[in-house]
Design a protein around this motif. Structure first.
Motif, PDB file in Angstrom:
ATOM      1  N   CYS A  31       0.839  -1.199   0.000  1.00 22.69           N
ATOM      2  CA  CYS A  31       0.000   0.000   0.000  1.00 22.69           C
ATOM      3  C   CYS A  31       0.878   1.255   0.000  1.00 22.69           C
ATOM      4  CB  CYS A  31      -0.913   0.020   1.220  1.00 22.69           C
ATOM      5  SG  CYS A  31      -2.115  -1.336   1.243  1.00 22.69           S
ATOM      6  N   THR A  32       0.472   2.243  -0.749  1.00 22.47           N
ATOM      7  CA  THR A  32       1.240   3.487  -0.871  1.00 22.47           C
ATOM      8  C   THR A  32       0.426   4.669  -0.349  1.00 22.47           C
ATOM      9  OG1 THR A  32       0.422   3.765  -3.136  1.00 22.47           O
ATOM     10  CG2 THR A  32       2.531   2.644  -2.861  1.00 22.47           C
ATOM     11  N   LEU A 465      -8.718   7.393 -10.876  1.00 20.21           N
ATOM     12  CA  LEU A 465      -8.914   5.940 -10.823  1.00 20.21           C
ATOM     13  C   LEU A 465      -9.030   5.367 -12.226  1.00 20.21           C
ATOM     14  CD1 LEU A 465      -9.452   3.337  -9.210  1.00 20.21           C
ATOM     15  CD2 LEU A 465     -11.882   3.973  -9.179  1.00 20.21           C
ATOM     16  N   GLY A 466      -9.769   6.059 -13.100  1.00 18.90           N
ATOM     17  CA  GLY A 466      -9.889   5.592 -14.479  1.00 18.90           C
ATOM     18  C   GLY A 466      -8.559   5.619 -15.208  1.00 18.90           C
ATOM     19  N   ARG A 501      -6.867  -1.571  -4.179  1.00 13.60           N
ATOM     20  CA  ARG A 501      -6.322  -2.278  -3.017  1.00 13.60           C
ATOM     21  C   ARG A 501      -5.043  -1.638  -2.497  1.00 13.60           C
ATOM     22  NH1 ARG A 501      -4.579  -8.723  -2.806  1.00 13.60           N
ATOM     23  NH2 ARG A 501      -3.889  -8.723  -0.615  1.00 13.60           N
ATOM     24  N   TYR A 502      -4.181  -1.214  -3.397  1.00 11.47           N
ATOM     25  CA  TYR A 502      -2.862  -0.750  -2.967  1.00 11.47           C
ATOM     26  C   TYR A 502      -2.650   0.766  -3.102  1.00 11.47           C
ATOM     27  CZ  TYR A 502      -1.672  -5.731  -3.277  1.00 11.47           C
ATOM     28  OH  TYR A 502      -1.639  -7.092  -3.116  1.00 11.47           O
ATOM     29  N   HIS A 503      -3.372   1.409  -4.015  1.00 15.68           N
ATOM     30  CA  HIS A 503      -2.983   2.781  -4.366  1.00 15.68           C
ATOM     31  C   HIS A 503      -4.107   3.801  -4.207  1.00 15.68           C
ATOM     32  CE1 HIS A 503       0.572   0.809  -5.767  1.00 15.68           C
ATOM     33  NE2 HIS A 503      -0.072   0.180  -6.742  1.00 15.68           N
ATOM     34  N   THR A 504      -5.066   3.509  -3.348  1.00 17.18           N
ATOM     35  CA  THR A 504      -6.104   4.509  -3.066  1.00 17.18           C
ATOM     36  C   THR A 504      -5.479   5.782  -2.498  1.00 17.18           C
ATOM     37  OG1 THR A 504      -7.748   2.784  -2.667  1.00 17.18           O
ATOM     38  CG2 THR A 504      -8.213   4.963  -1.761  1.00 17.18           C
ATOM     39  N   GLY A 505      -4.454   5.626  -1.645  1.00 17.23           N
ATOM     40  CA  GLY A 505      -3.781   6.789  -1.075  1.00 17.23           C
ATOM     41  C   GLY A 505      -3.080   7.628  -2.116  1.00 17.23           C
ATOM     42  N   TYR A 565       0.452   8.491 -12.441  1.00 18.23           N
ATOM     43  CA  TYR A 565      -0.446   7.343 -12.268  1.00 18.23           C
ATOM     44  C   TYR A 565      -0.002   6.163 -13.128  1.00 18.23           C
ATOM     45  CZ  TYR A 565      -3.560  10.748 -10.050  1.00 18.23           C
ATOM     46  OH  TYR A 565      -4.088  11.705  -9.229  1.00 18.23           O
ATOM     47  N   ILE A 566       0.555   6.456 -14.303  1.00 18.25           N
ATOM     48  CA  ILE A 566       1.066   5.373 -15.151  1.00 18.25           C
ATOM     49  C   ILE A 566       2.220   4.656 -14.448  1.00 18.25           C
ATOM     50  CG2 ILE A 566       2.198   4.845 -17.346  1.00 18.25           C
ATOM     51  CD1 ILE A 566       0.719   7.224 -18.568  1.00 18.25           C
ATOM     52  N   MET A 567       3.134   5.420 -13.857  1.00 17.93           N
ATOM     53  CA  MET A 567       4.272   4.820 -13.161  1.00 17.93           C
ATOM     54  C   MET A 567       3.821   4.071 -11.910  1.00 17.93           C
ATOM     55  SD  MET A 567       6.704   5.630 -15.175  1.00 17.93           S
ATOM     56  CE  MET A 567       8.277   5.417 -14.336  1.00 17.93           C
ATOM     57  N   VAL A 568       2.824   4.596 -11.209  1.00 13.61           N
ATOM     58  CA  VAL A 568       2.288   3.876 -10.043  1.00 13.61           C
ATOM     59  C   VAL A 568       1.690   2.551 -10.481  1.00 13.61           C
ATOM     60  CG1 VAL A 568       0.544   3.915  -8.218  1.00 13.61           C
ATOM     61  CG2 VAL A 568       1.864   5.971  -8.706  1.00 13.61           C
ATOM     62  N   ALA A 569       0.933   2.572 -11.593  1.00 14.73           N
ATOM     63  CA  ALA A 569       0.311   1.342 -12.081  1.00 14.73           C
ATOM     64  C   ALA A 569       1.346   0.299 -12.478  1.00 14.73           C
ATOM     65  CB  ALA A 569      -0.594   1.661 -13.275  1.00 14.73           C
ATOM     66  N   ILE A 570       2.523   0.735 -12.939  1.00 16.51           N
ATOM     67  CA  ILE A 570       3.540  -0.217 -13.390  1.00 16.51           C
ATOM     68  C   ILE A 570       4.405  -0.706 -12.225  1.00 16.51           C
ATOM     69  CG2 ILE A 570       5.582  -0.511 -14.859  1.00 16.51           C
ATOM     70  CD1 ILE A 570       4.370   1.527 -16.789  1.00 16.51           C
ATOM     71  N   TYR A 571       4.934   0.217 -11.428  1.00 15.16           N
ATOM     72  CA  TYR A 571       5.930  -0.144 -10.418  1.00 15.16           C
ATOM     73  C   TYR A 571       5.376  -0.222  -8.994  1.00 15.16           C
ATOM     74  CZ  TYR A 571       9.272   0.735 -14.132  1.00 15.16           C
ATOM     75  OH  TYR A 571       9.965   0.687 -15.306  1.00 15.16           O
ATOM     76  N   GLY A 572       4.213   0.367  -8.739  1.00 18.24           N
ATOM     77  CA  GLY A 572       3.628   0.275  -7.414  1.00 18.24           C
ATOM     78  C   GLY A 572       4.290   1.147  -6.367  1.00 18.24           C
ATOM     79  N   LYS A 573       5.023   2.187  -6.781  1.00 15.85           N
ATOM     80  CA  LYS A 573       5.653   3.086  -5.815  1.00 15.85           C
ATOM     81  C   LYS A 573       4.680   4.186  -5.411  1.00 15.85           C
ATOM     82  CE  LYS A 573      10.371   2.313  -7.530  1.00 15.85           C
ATOM     83  NZ  LYS A 573      11.605   2.951  -8.056  1.00 15.85           N
ATOM     84  N   ASN A 574       5.062   4.977  -4.390  1.00 13.72           N
ATOM     85  CA  ASN A 574       4.174   6.041  -3.924  1.00 13.72           C
ATOM     86  C   ASN A 574       4.073   7.161  -4.958  1.00 13.72           C
ATOM     87  OD1 ASN A 574       6.297   8.061  -3.439  1.00 13.72           O
ATOM     88  ND2 ASN A 574       6.906   6.736  -1.754  1.00 13.72           N
ATOM     89  N   PHE A 575       3.175   8.102  -4.705  1.00 15.11           N
ATOM     90  CA  PHE A 575       2.876   9.125  -5.702  1.00 15.11           C
ATOM     91  C   PHE A 575       4.085  10.021  -5.979  1.00 15.11           C
ATOM     92  CE2 PHE A 575       1.501  13.431  -6.783  1.00 15.11           C
ATOM     93  CZ  PHE A 575       0.745  13.181  -7.919  1.00 15.11           C
ATOM     94  N   CYS A 576       4.750  10.491  -4.943  1.00 18.00           N
ATOM     95  CA  CYS A 576       5.870  11.418  -5.134  1.00 18.00           C
ATOM     96  C   CYS A 576       7.003  10.768  -5.913  1.00 18.00           C
ATOM     97  CB  CYS A 576       6.371  11.930  -3.786  1.00 18.00           C
ATOM     98  SG  CYS A 576       5.208  13.009  -2.926  1.00 18.00           S
TER      99      CYS A 576
END
Length: 719
Positions: A31-32, A465-466, A501-505, A565-576
């Motif tokens: 979770c991020t 989200l979309g 599940r993981y990136h709502t934050g 958001y593209i990078m979050v979707a690929i690597y799962g890291k936090n927003f910053c």
């Protein structure tokens, strides 16, 4: 050279290194931005609490029925005021405008009446005549006239208005029947009136209380005609929107198999449609040459509720022709300067078409986004209505002599039984304002602000989200070495599950930043509205600069969020971290961003323009009855531009929904392509994941791009 090269790339982050285990969006993630997730959940809970409190305190019947000073609804069935549907104001000159009346904020006594007054009459004149007094009493509070000895006593007790003026009902409220004859404002046939207190006043004084009544009445008449047009043409509008949806879907399917041909056809058709628009405007302009009155300027004509009048002016068609000519020239010049990059953009569109072909469910995801946004908008609107109708009538003690109870809250029903009258004989319990004395009413404006802020936050969250869901699905396609065998069974649902599940934050974090900027822009627009009548040029200049800066900042944040958001979707890291990596990746490929990604966006915009233009032209000829053979099929309308504009706006939204999937696919594939170039070198050990066709056409332009990149590096690196 190696050290200088490292320093150069260090400015924009380290390039991605080869990782044999990387196969696209990682599955082992955590979770991020948990803190922002908790904050968002608490804000949503608070939003529901505000809604529940507003629903318990507000009364939307105030929007339908006007209320008198005691909070009773005029004309409501099953009440004593059922036969009194209109609201009458004792002194309408205390009201600033009809908008104040519609917001229940006019600081004067208000009662429900059977009909609005139709004559000038003062209380002093009516008191001397029984017939007039019986008529006058219908606009007074209920009282026993046998116990009242004089007109001044009635006025002092606030039982009757000082005067009556001829009025007409509008939204169930009595407005002065203002009219203009040869530039002179009058009520009835009089230009002056007796205010009931021995003073002769000009009718223009009533404009302070009802200056916009006639304009609003005209707007209401236009609104009724527009509503009538919708009732006559709604099924044709639906047919037009269905045609737009079918055309958009067919266009997307054809792009899947004939991307190159469709793009060139699209470019030619857009130029042709705009060219035909220029030709049609010129023909209309020339046809009106000898028509009487066609040379009148739009400024001289002024505002007209019948907008078809403007189409009888040559200046209108000239303006349309100039606008279309400018648009045509801009598009042609852009195509000339970008002609070398269009082939590369077509290759990227082909790749996007293949991705959408393997992830067909992505075309229907905008329906979910639309449904969630509709829910957010509906909740905001309903909560706003209940909050705005939560105010109650507040009564305070008024008196002419010194009194310790002055301006204290009172209850008019029990005021005469209290000891206030004993201490202050001339005191009265009068209506003061609409509001409240509780903590809820004191912070009502803050709750409205909270409602607006959460609306922006939730709407941006749904959009984010979309974007993340589609980005994860298309990234799964790109990083699948054997397509579609290496792709997940349900890429859209898998990506949606990971995002929630993981990136709502992370979604909440990015949408929070954007929402803060948007709220600041709203506040700046509010300040600009307030300063319209001011003469402080420096303040206006400063405000204009701030509005421009925050507009640019909002555009930049939207661009950065989208790629983050593209990078979050690929690597799962936090927003910053994702925003930083996306920004540096784009900076390391700034030439490609400028000449490839944006060219693709321009071509997709032309696609939307083509669909909207085609459907708009078809609807124009149909609703204006210019299609031979089916002239009688089109409905008889007051304003035929109403369904035309509705179909055009609806067609754009539909086309934007379909092409937004394409745009998100292109942006995702572009970032993946940039990473693919950094991770791999095309050798058998480190093969590229891009298709051979895309690799071939991209590397045909690679020498030119390398030269441009070398010019940006220091001379030491080039040597």
């Amino acid at each position: 050279m190696g050290e200088e090269d490292d320093n150069y790339y260090g400015k924009h982050g380290e390039p991605q290194k080869y990782d044999p285990t990387f196969k696209g969006p990682i599955h082992n993630r955590s979770c991020t931005d948990v803190i922002c997730c908790i904050l968002f959940i608490l804000a949503i809970i608070g939003y529901f609490v505000v809604g529940i409190v507003a629903w318990s305190q507000g009364d939307p019947r105030k929007v339908i029925y006007p209320t008198d000073s005691r909070g009773q609804f005029c004309g409501q069935a099953g009440t004593p005021l059922e036969n009194k549907p209109f609201l009458f104001y004792f002194n309408i000159m205390k009201c600033a405008s009809p908008l104040v009346l519609l917001e229940f904020q006019c600081p004067t006594t208000q009662i429900c009446v059977e009909k609005c007054p139709d004559r000038f009459l003062t209380l002093l004149k009516a008191f001397s005549n029984t017939e007039n007094m019986n008529y006058y009493k219908s606009y007074c509070k209920e009282f026993d006239i046998s116990k009242v000895f004089s007109a001044p006593e009635i006025l002092r007790e606030g039982l009757c208005p000082a005067m009556l003026t001829p009025s007409k009902p509008f939204t169930r409220r009595c407005f002065p029947a203002l009219q203009t004859k040869k530039g002179t404002v009058s009520v009835g046939n009089d230009t002056v009136f007796d205010d009931g207190r021995g003073k002769i006043r000009n009718v223009t004084d009533l404009l302070d209380g009802a200056k916009n009544a006639n304009v609003v009445l005209q707007a209401r008449q236009v609104a009724m005609k527009i509503f009538e047009d919708y009732t006559q043409s709604w099924y044709w509008i639906i047919i037009g929107l269905v045609i737009a949806m079918v055309v958009s879907l067919i266009f997307i399917i054809l792009l899947r198999f004939l991307a190159g041909i469709m793009v060139w056809i699209m470019i030619v058709l857009v130029i042709a449609i705009i060219g035909y628009g220029i030709f049609h405007c010129y023909m209309e302009y020339a046809a009106l040459k000898n028509n009487p009155g066609s040379d009148v300027s739009i400024k001289d004509l002024g505002f007209q509720t019948d907008f078809s009048v403007y189409l009888e002016l040559r200046q209108t068609w000239l303006a349309f022709m100039i606008i279309l000519c400018i648009l045509e020239v801009v598009i042609i010049l852009l195509l000339i300067f970008l002609r070398k990059r269009i082939c590369i953009a077509i290759a990227l569109i082909k790749e996007a078409s293949k991705a959408i072909g393997h992830v067909m469910s992505s075309l229907f995801y905008p329906l979910l986004t639309f449904a969630l946004l509709s829910l957010v908008i509906a909740y905001w609107a309903i909560t706003a209505v209940f909050l705005s109708t939560s105010n109650v009538a507040v009564y305070k003690v008024f008196n002419e002599t010194e009194c310790n109870y002055t301006r204290t809250t009172c209850d008019p029903a029990t005021f005469n039984t209290t000891n206030i009258r004993a201490h202050c004989p001339d005191a009265q319990c009068l209506f003061a304002f609409y509001g409240g004395e509780t903590y809820y009413h004191k912070y009502l404006i803050a709750l409205q602000f909270y409602n607006v802020f959460l609306f922006f936050w939730c709407a941006n969250f749904v959009t984010a989200l979309g974007q993340m869901t589609l980005a994860g699905a298309f990234a799964s396609y790109y990083w699948a070495f054997k397509k579609p065998d290496d792709m997940p069974a349900f890429p859209v649902f898998s990506s949606l599950g990971r995002a929630l599940r993981y990136h709502t934050g992370s979604l909440a974090f990015g949408s929070l930043i954007l929402s803060i900027i948007q709220v600041i822009r709203v506040l700046l627009e509010y300040l600009d509205h307030k300063l319209q009548g001011a003469n402080n040029k420096f303040a206006k200049f400063l405000l204009c600069c701030l509005k421009c800066c925050f507009w640019c900042l909002e555009k930049f944040i939207k661009f950065l969020n989208r790629n983050a958001y593209i990078m979050v979707a690929i690597y799962g890291k936090n927003f910053c971290a994702s925003a930083r990596n996306a920004f540096f990746l784009l900076m390391r490929n700034i030439v490609r961003v400028a000449v490839l990604d944006k060219v693709t966006d321009f071509l997709l915009f032309l696609g939307k323009l083509l669909i909207v233009g085609a459907v708009g032209v078809l609807s124009f000829f149909f609703f204006s009855g210019r299609i031979k053979g089916i002239e009688g099929t089109s409905p008889n309308l007051n304003y035929y531009w109403v369904p035309i504009l509705t179909v055009i706006v609806g067609s754009y939204l539909i086309a934007h929904g379909f092409f937004s999937v394409y745009a998100m696919c292109v942006d995702t594939l572009f970032l993946c392509f940039c990473e693919d170039l950094e991770r791999n070198d095309g050798s058998p050990e480190r093969p590229y994941y891009m298709s051979p066709e895309l690799h071939h056409i991209l590397f045909q332009e690679e020498p030119e791009e390398k030269e441009e990149t070398q010019e940006e590096k220091p001379e030491e690196i080039q040597e």
